[in-house]
Design a protein around this motif. Structure first.
Motif, mmCIF file in Angstrom:
data_model
loop_
_atom_site.group_PDB
_atom_site.id
_atom_site.type_symbol
_atom_site.label_atom_id
_atom_site.label_comp_id
_atom_site.label_asym_id
_atom_site.label_seq_id
_atom_site.Cartn_x
_atom_site.Cartn_y
_atom_site.Cartn_z
ATOM 1 N N PHE A 95 -9.634 5.184 -9.741
ATOM 2 C CA PHE A 95 -9.237 3.699 -9.906
ATOM 3 C C PHE A 95 -10.412 3.322 -10.688
ATOM 4 C CE2 PHE A 95 -7.508 5.163 -6.007
ATOM 5 C CZ PHE A 95 -6.428 4.291 -6.094
ATOM 6 N N LEU A 96 -10.424 3.652 -12.228
ATOM 7 C CA LEU A 96 -11.667 3.717 -12.957
ATOM 8 C C LEU A 96 -11.587 2.197 -13.881
ATOM 9 C CD1 LEU A 96 -9.562 3.925 -15.502
ATOM 10 C CD2 LEU A 96 -10.129 6.180 -15.409
ATOM 11 N N PHE A 97 -11.562 0.966 -13.071
ATOM 12 C CA PHE A 97 -11.333 -0.282 -13.620
ATOM 13 C C PHE A 97 -12.910 -0.557 -14.125
ATOM 14 C CE2 PHE A 97 -7.833 -0.095 -10.844
ATOM 15 C CZ PHE A 97 -6.961 -0.065 -11.530
ATOM 16 N N THR A 98 -13.807 -0.166 -13.508
ATOM 17 C CA THR A 98 -15.397 -0.494 -13.499
ATOM 18 C C THR A 98 -15.674 0.123 -14.869
ATOM 19 O OG1 THR A 98 -15.914 1.208 -12.216
ATOM 20 C CG2 THR A 98 -15.710 -0.957 -11.255
ATOM 21 N N ARG A 99 -15.040 1.165 -15.240
ATOM 22 C CA ARG A 99 -15.404 2.017 -16.344
ATOM 23 C C ARG A 99 -15.178 1.267 -17.544
ATOM 24 N NH1 ARG A 99 -14.862 8.508 -15.384
ATOM 25 N NH2 ARG A 99 -15.666 8.575 -13.132
ATOM 26 N N VAL A 100 -14.142 0.390 -17.545
ATOM 27 C CA VAL A 100 -13.814 -0.482 -18.742
ATOM 28 C C VAL A 100 -14.528 -1.839 -18.593
ATOM 29 C CG1 VAL A 100 -11.834 0.967 -19.688
ATOM 30 C CG2 VAL A 100 -11.507 -0.943 -17.891
ATOM 31 N N GLY A 101 -15.377 -1.803 -17.709
ATOM 32 C CA GLY A 101 -16.006 -3.454 -17.506
ATOM 33 C C GLY A 101 -15.437 -4.284 -16.624
ATOM 34 N N LEU A 102 -14.309 -4.047 -15.894
ATOM 35 C CA LEU A 102 -13.439 -4.751 -15.112
ATOM 36 C C LEU A 102 -13.745 -4.588 -13.762
ATOM 37 C CD1 LEU A 102 -10.029 -4.467 -16.930
ATOM 38 C CD2 LEU A 102 -11.639 -6.415 -17.149
ATOM 39 N N ALA A 103 -13.508 -5.451 -12.650
ATOM 40 C CA ALA A 103 -13.629 -5.227 -11.255
ATOM 41 C C ALA A 103 -12.430 -4.158 -10.637
ATOM 42 C CB ALA A 103 -13.584 -6.623 -10.647
ATOM 43 N N GLY A 104 -13.045 -3.792 -9.563
ATOM 44 C CA GLY A 104 -12.117 -2.893 -8.846
ATOM 45 C C GLY A 104 -10.716 -3.486 -8.230
ATOM 46 N N CYS A 105 -10.862 -4.916 -8.230
ATOM 47 C CA CYS A 105 -9.808 -5.653 -7.411
ATOM 48 C C CYS A 105 -8.605 -5.729 -8.519
ATOM 49 C CB CYS A 105 -10.326 -7.142 -7.060
ATOM 50 S SG CYS A 105 -11.079 -8.025 -8.333
ATOM 51 N N ASP A 106 -8.010 -4.837 -8.512
ATOM 52 C CA ASP A 106 -6.890 -4.696 -9.525
ATOM 53 C C ASP A 106 -5.575 -4.744 -8.843
ATOM 54 O OD1 ASP A 106 -6.466 -5.224 -12.706
ATOM 55 O OD2 ASP A 106 -5.316 -3.409 -12.245
ATOM 56 N N MET A 107 -4.264 -5.356 -9.028
ATOM 57 C CA MET A 107 -3.107 -5.067 -8.772
ATOM 58 C C MET A 107 -3.119 -4.590 -7.138
ATOM 59 S SD MET A 107 -1.803 -2.780 -11.755
ATOM 60 C CE MET A 107 -0.055 -2.481 -11.400
ATOM 61 N N GLY A 108 -3.909 -5.376 -6.411
ATOM 62 C CA GLY A 108 -3.758 -5.156 -4.933
ATOM 63 C C GLY A 108 -4.690 -4.037 -4.495
ATOM 64 N N ALA A 109 -5.641 -3.402 -5.158
ATOM 65 C CA ALA A 109 -6.519 -2.354 -4.716
ATOM 66 C C ALA A 109 -7.228 -2.748 -3.716
ATOM 67 C CB ALA A 109 -7.167 -1.854 -5.844
ATOM 68 N N ALA A 140 -3.721 2.122 -13.609
ATOM 69 C CA ALA A 140 -2.752 1.410 -13.118
ATOM 70 C C ALA A 140 -1.904 2.823 -12.566
ATOM 71 C CB ALA A 140 -2.060 0.764 -14.305
ATOM 72 N N GLY A 141 -1.953 3.866 -13.090
ATOM 73 C CA GLY A 141 -1.144 5.035 -12.573
ATOM 74 C C GLY A 141 -1.776 5.096 -11.074
ATOM 75 N N ALA A 142 -2.834 5.402 -10.853
ATOM 76 C CA ALA A 142 -3.260 5.236 -9.546
ATOM 77 C C ALA A 142 -2.871 4.211 -8.518
ATOM 78 C CB ALA A 142 -4.942 5.131 -9.408
ATOM 79 N N ILE A 143 -2.691 2.964 -9.117
ATOM 80 C CA ILE A 143 -2.188 1.821 -8.413
ATOM 81 C C ILE A 143 -0.667 2.213 -7.998
ATOM 82 C CG2 ILE A 143 -1.493 -0.476 -8.511
ATOM 83 C CD1 ILE A 143 -4.466 -0.230 -8.251
ATOM 84 N N MET A 144 0.243 2.751 -9.048
ATOM 85 C CA MET A 144 1.401 2.932 -8.459
ATOM 86 C C MET A 144 1.561 3.995 -7.580
ATOM 87 S SD MET A 144 3.155 3.022 -12.513
ATOM 88 C CE MET A 144 4.672 3.604 -11.796
ATOM 89 N N ALA A 145 0.472 5.117 -7.565
ATOM 90 C CA ALA A 145 0.795 6.069 -6.504
ATOM 91 C C ALA A 145 0.382 5.079 -5.063
ATOM 92 C CB ALA A 145 -0.254 7.249 -6.803
ATOM 93 N N MET A 146 -0.825 4.457 -5.310
ATOM 94 C CA MET A 146 -1.146 3.773 -4.061
ATOM 95 C C MET A 146 0.076 2.877 -3.583
ATOM 96 S SD MET A 146 -4.137 0.715 -3.856
ATOM 97 C CE MET A 146 -2.661 -0.278 -4.856
ATOM 98 N N ALA A 147 0.786 2.216 -4.449
ATOM 99 C CA ALA A 147 1.664 1.427 -3.849
ATOM 100 C C ALA A 147 3.002 2.174 -3.551
ATOM 101 C CB ALA A 147 1.831 0.377 -4.926
ATOM 102 N N SER A 148 3.126 3.390 -3.488
ATOM 103 C CA SER A 148 4.213 4.186 -3.033
ATOM 104 C C SER A 148 4.114 4.328 -1.412
ATOM 105 C CB SER A 148 4.240 5.492 -3.831
ATOM 106 O OG SER A 148 4.459 5.291 -5.223
ATOM 107 N N ASP A 149 4.912 4.681 -0.925
ATOM 108 C CA ASP A 149 5.046 4.725 0.503
ATOM 109 C C ASP A 149 4.548 5.988 1.117
ATOM 110 O OD1 ASP A 149 6.673 2.292 1.431
ATOM 111 O OD2 ASP A 149 7.789 3.103 -0.139
ATOM 112 N N LEU A 150 4.691 7.267 0.037
ATOM 113 C CA LEU A 150 4.447 8.594 0.423
ATOM 114 C C LEU A 150 3.848 9.107 -0.884
ATOM 115 C CD1 LEU A 150 7.659 9.570 2.710
ATOM 116 C CD2 LEU A 150 5.145 9.157 3.471
#
Length: 270
Positions: free
Chosen positions: A141-155, A120-130
């Motif tokens: 974006f390590l969601f698959t490492r905990v058994g989840l999909a990469g499609c998280d929070m708009g990624a 989610a930290g990478a997502i917050m950086a991604m959602a920033s403008d700069l």
């Protein structure tokens, strides 16, 4: 409408300097993970920024050498394992609402990233403008490492637009760390700075934006996000209307008079 300099959040640090709000997650001993409570408080704060009269730019800064280690393993991931679908969907919608609030806050957001920036930290950086980073920034974006999909929070919608479909797919499937030099080359990081220079560079950029035509900056942010779902003709018409609105601002008039007088314009955001 109201001032936000006096905000006293419980789950992160907050200060307003020269019309720039600085946000820091505040669990440096654990590389600043997010909790249920910090997600919600950040979401509510970015929602409130729409109406802030004393903030023109936001900087999300590191704390203790790290940006954010994502959702806390014990405070978030553990409890999620025991939840039913209704509760899980409420949680994932809440995390997505943070991204929506960042996009909709009307203020440019600068992420200043050092150290760990994952999940989610990478997502917050991604959602920033700069996005500025140090050469040692580790973004994943390590969601698959905990058994989840990469499609998280708009990624899956946002990351391909920043770095391209193939590169985004690789990061979202593998969960690997995007090295800082890769991120700069791919356009994820706008620039890399030495750790001791990172926050100074972020604040200098923030002050530059805050000294600009801030009403117009808000229009730019709106159009950058709304035009994702427009065809070219719609986008051109939307920008014609948006620019006509900006042409009625006093800042536009100030810029004209300053140009005629061969002076630097002083913008006031109206």
């Amino acid at each position: 409408m109201g001032a936000m300099a006096g905000l006293k959040p419980e789950h992160f640090l907050w200060e307003v300097v020269d019309r720039v709000a600085v946000v820091r997650l505040n669990r440096p001993e654990r590389k600043n993970p997010l909790t249920f409570e910090s997600y919600a408080e950040l979401r509510d704060t970015f929602r409130a920024l729409v109406y802030a009269t004393d903030v023109d730019v936001v900087v999300i800064a590191p704390n203790g050498g790290n940006f954010c280690s994502g959702g806390d393993v014990h405070d978030i991931i553990g409890p999620l394992v025991g939840m039913e679908m209704k509760e899980l969907l409420a949680f994932t919608r809440m995390t997505g609402d943070l991204v929506k609030a960042m996009i909709g806050c009307g203020k440019p957001i600068i992420a200043a990233v050092d150290g760990v920036c994952v999940g989610a930290g990478a997502i917050m950086a991604m959602a920033s403008d700069l996005r500025l980073a140090t050469p040692g920034a580790k973004c994943a974006f390590l969601f698959t490492r905990v058994g989840l999909a990469g499609c998280d929070m708009g990624a899956c919608a946002m990351l391909p637009r920043i770095i391209g479909q193939g590169r985004a797919a690789e990061l979202l499937y593998t969960g690997r760390v995007m090295r800082a030099e890769e991120g700069e080359r791919w356009g994820f990081w706008n620039a890399l700075h030495a750790p001791e220079e990172l926050e100074g560079a972020a604040m200098a950029l923030a002050r530059q934006l805050a000294a600009g035509p801030t009403f117009a900056h808000g229009i730019t942010k709106t159009q950058l996000n709304q035009e994702w779902n427009m065809g070219l003709e719609q986008a051109i018409e939307a920008e014609a209307q948006a620019q006509a609105i900006c042409m009625q601002t006093r800042d536009f008039e100030r810029a004209y008079h300053a140009f005629v007088a061969k002076e630097t314009p002083v913008f006031r955001g109206d």
